[in-house]
Write an enzyme that holds these catalytic residues in place. Structure first.
Site, PDB file in Angstrom:
ATOM      1  N   LYS A  78      41.524  43.987  29.728  1.00  0.00           N
ATOM      2  CA  LYS A  78      40.161  43.482  29.561  1.00  0.00           C
ATOM      3  C   LYS A  78      39.503  43.216  30.922  1.00  0.00           C
ATOM      4  CE  LYS A  78      41.070  40.000  26.515  1.00  0.00           C
ATOM      5  NZ  LYS A  78      40.711  38.821  25.693  1.00  0.00           N
ATOM      6  N   LYS A 131      40.611  41.099  33.070  1.00  0.00           N
ATOM      7  CA  LYS A 131      40.709  39.665  33.366  1.00  0.00           C
ATOM      8  C   LYS A 131      42.058  39.362  34.006  1.00  0.00           C
ATOM      9  CE  LYS A 131      37.765  37.614  29.782  1.00  0.00           C
ATOM     10  NZ  LYS A 131      37.660  36.501  28.816  1.00  0.00           N
TER      11      LYS A 131
END
Ligand code: C2G
Length: 129
Positions: free
Chosen positions: A44, A46
């Protein structure tokens, strides 16, 4: 018993996350939270401050949360809904429409995000000090 399911990273937990979890629990009687694994978060884009085990431990301590499971891929949601006998899937409206495919299996609810707070904002504030 009405069972609710939501997904998220929940890094650097803040009141926006709590507001989501509180409203999610209010939609039923039992709330399961699928917490993104560190590996899934990389997908993602992240990089978490807290590793999965710590984020999961924090989620388990929240009064609105009944069960924590790992989220390790985009494909697990239908199986999670079926295996956990979920009635309501809920997530913030930054994802509006993205999970409508689950409507075949359960109710799908997108809740308004809490304005003015985000994990990214917290990181930026801290790095600026
Ligand atoms: N949230 C919110 N208000 C904020 C910040 C977050 O309501 N100010 C909600 C998000 O909409 C989400 C939940 O809190 O429902 C968790 O947010 P994140 O940890 O950012 O989760 P995200 O990275 O969006 O992961 O498969 C779905 C993804 O795993 C969702």
């Amino acid at each position: 018993m009405k069972k609710v399911l939501t997904y998220g990273t929940f890094d650097l937990l803040h009141h926006g996350h709590i507001n989501l979890l509180k409203r999610a629990k209010a939609l039923g009687d039992y709330l399961t939270v699928a917490v993104s694994t560190d590996e899934f978060n990389l997908g993602k884009g992240k990089v978490c401050t807290y590793p999965y085990e710590e984020r999961a431990q924090i989620l388990e301590a929240i009064r609105y949360v009944d069960k924590v499971i790992p989220e390790s891929n985009w494909e697990q949601k239908i199986r999670d809904v079926q295996e956990n006998d979920i009635d309501v899937f809920v997530i913030g409206d930054d994802w509006k429409g993205k999970f409508d495919f689950l409507k075949e299996y359960c109710q799908v609810v997108y809740l308004p995000r809490t304005e003015g707070i985000s994990t990214t904002q917290i990181k930026e504030t801290l790095s600026g000090q």
